[in-house]
Design a protein around this motif. Structure first.
Motif, PDB file in Angstrom:
ATOM      1  N   GLY A 133     -13.210  11.720  43.598  1.00 50.29           N
ATOM      2  CA  GLY A 133     -12.299  12.356  44.541  1.00 50.29           C
ATOM      3  C   GLY A 133     -12.921  12.716  45.873  1.00 50.29           C
ATOM      4  N   ARG A 134     -14.158  12.308  46.121  1.00 52.41           N
ATOM      5  CA  ARG A 134     -14.831  12.571  47.401  1.00 52.41           C
ATOM      6  C   ARG A 134     -15.046  11.254  48.135  1.00 52.41           C
ATOM      7  N   GLN A 135     -15.296  11.339  49.421  1.00 52.91           N
ATOM      8  CA  GLN A 135     -15.669  10.189  50.222  1.00 52.91           C
ATOM      9  C   GLN A 135     -17.157  10.304  50.534  1.00 52.91           C
ATOM     10  N   VAL A 136     -17.954   9.425  49.959  1.00 54.63           N
ATOM     11  CA  VAL A 136     -19.411   9.549  50.028  1.00 54.63           C
ATOM     12  C   VAL A 136     -20.004   8.395  50.838  1.00 54.63           C
ATOM     13  N   PRO A 137     -20.678   8.675  51.940  1.00 53.60           N
ATOM     14  CA  PRO A 137     -21.356   7.616  52.696  1.00 53.60           C
ATOM     15  C   PRO A 137     -22.617   7.181  51.962  1.00 53.60           C
ATOM     16  N   VAL A 138     -22.750   5.873  51.729  1.00 52.40           N
ATOM     17  CA  VAL A 138     -23.872   5.361  50.948  1.00 52.40           C
ATOM     18  C   VAL A 138     -24.548   4.213  51.697  1.00 52.40           C
ATOM     19  N   THR A 139     -25.670   3.793  51.145  1.00 53.88           N
ATOM     20  CA  THR A 139     -26.336   2.574  51.603  1.00 53.88           C
ATOM     21  C   THR A 139     -26.305   1.571  50.462  1.00 53.88           C
ATOM     22  N   ARG A 140     -25.942   0.333  50.804  1.00 50.29           N
ATOM     23  CA  ARG A 140     -25.956  -0.747  49.826  1.00 50.29           C
ATOM     24  C   ARG A 140     -26.904  -1.844  50.297  1.00 50.29           C
ATOM     25  N   MET A 141     -27.531  -2.517  49.342  1.00 49.19           N
ATOM     26  CA  MET A 141     -28.388  -3.650  49.672  1.00 49.19           C
ATOM     27  C   MET A 141     -28.471  -4.577  48.472  1.00 49.19           C
ATOM     28  N   PHE A 142     -28.767  -5.832  48.743  1.00 52.06           N
ATOM     29  CA  PHE A 142     -28.948  -6.826  47.685  1.00 52.06           C
ATOM     30  C   PHE A 142     -30.421  -7.214  47.699  1.00 52.06           C
ATOM     31  N   ALA A 143     -31.137  -6.826  46.635  1.00 51.67           N
ATOM     32  CA  ALA A 143     -32.571  -7.074  46.547  1.00 51.67           C
ATOM     33  C   ALA A 143     -32.818  -8.294  45.662  1.00 51.67           C
ATOM     34  N   ALA A 144     -33.567  -9.263  46.184  1.00 51.00           N
ATOM     35  CA  ALA A 144     -33.822 -10.501  45.454  1.00 51.00           C
ATOM     36  C   ALA A 144     -35.318 -10.782  45.384  1.00 51.00           C
ATOM     37  N   LYS A 145     -35.774 -11.132  44.185  1.00 50.01           N
ATOM     38  CA  LYS A 145     -37.177 -11.490  43.971  1.00 50.01           C
ATOM     39  C   LYS A 145     -37.218 -12.504  42.838  1.00 50.01           C
ATOM     40  N   GLY A 146     -37.400 -13.774  43.189  1.00 51.17           N
ATOM     41  CA  GLY A 146     -37.368 -14.828  42.187  1.00 51.17           C
ATOM     42  C   GLY A 146     -36.018 -14.880  41.498  1.00 51.17           C
TER      43      GLY A 146
END
Length: 234
Positions: A133-146
């Motif tokens: 029920g809240r609006q939360v500012p986040v960080t997203r990332m796609f981490a790739a290793k092999g």
């Protein structure tokens, strides 16, 4: 009074004023000492909905020894768990708590941490997610290793709010400095192993929403950066 003496006197006054201002604006009390002690082990449930902790599961990216030393300096508590559901899907959760988020003890950005472990960081973005029920500012990332492909969602709190940038963190520090207190802070990170980042992100959002919705208000406020027990510094 000659000119040189006047200049010397003025410089002396300015130096004394600066020293006094620095003393006055140096926080001396931790916000963490003004409320009940945080215990992440008891705050975060080991089971909720279709999820439960898998005590034998691994999978979390472990920091290098120097990074671990930095984390232990920044944070008082580090909670790392892997949850599994009835379909065998795994979700990795890390929550850390630091009682003194000062300029010297800066929160650890996860894109930097993962890159240091040899991951390629793709699609870094800063959406706002509906969680409990809240609006939360986040960080997203796609981490790739092999062969390892890991979508990651995380956020930091400092004091009573989520902070995304160094500028926001500095502004919160200044606000608390004028109140004479040192803000505490948290890192909340969730990730899973998915080749499709958007699918992974959505599963993470649902997981976080379900987990946060099971907590009492104080715990939810703490983890989402909204805490009514903190001083009003807005």
């Amino acid at each position: 009074m000659n000119k040189n003496r006047a200049i010397s006197l003025l410089l002396g006054v300015l130096m004394c004023s600066s020293a006094l201002a620095a003393y006055v604006l140096t926080p001396k009390v931790k916000v963490a000492d003004q409320h009940a002690r945080i215990d992440l082990e008891t705050m975060v449930p080991r089971a909720f909905g279709d999820w439960q902790v898998d005590p034998n599961a691994g999978g979390n990216v472990l920091p290098s020894p120097d990074a671990q030393a930095t984390l232990e300096k920044i944070y008082d508590q580090i909670l790392t768990r892997t949850y599994v559901n009835s379909r065998g899907e795994a979700m990795m959760l890390t929550i850390t708590y630091g009682s003194a988020q000062t300029q010297e003890l800066k929160a650890h950005r996860q894109e930097v941490c993962y890159a240091a472990q040899g991951f390629e960081i793709q699609g870094l973005e800063h959406p706002t997610l509906p969680i409990a029920g809240r609006q939360v500012p986040v960080t997203r990332m796609f981490a790739a290793k092999g062969e390892r492909k890991e979508p990651v969602t995380y956020w930091f709190t400092m004091g009573d709010q989520v902070v995304l940038s160094r500028t926001e963190r500095l502004l919160v520090q200044v606000k608390y400095a004028f109140s004479g207190v040192i803000p505490d802070g948290m890192l909340v990170r969730v990730s899973n192993l998915k080749r499709n980042p958007q699918q992974g992100y959505e599963e993470q959002r649902v997981f976080l929403d379900q987990m946060m919705s099971t907590l009492n208000k104080d715990a939810t406020d703490k983890l989402l950066g909204i805490d009514g027990h903190r001083p009003d510094i807005r």
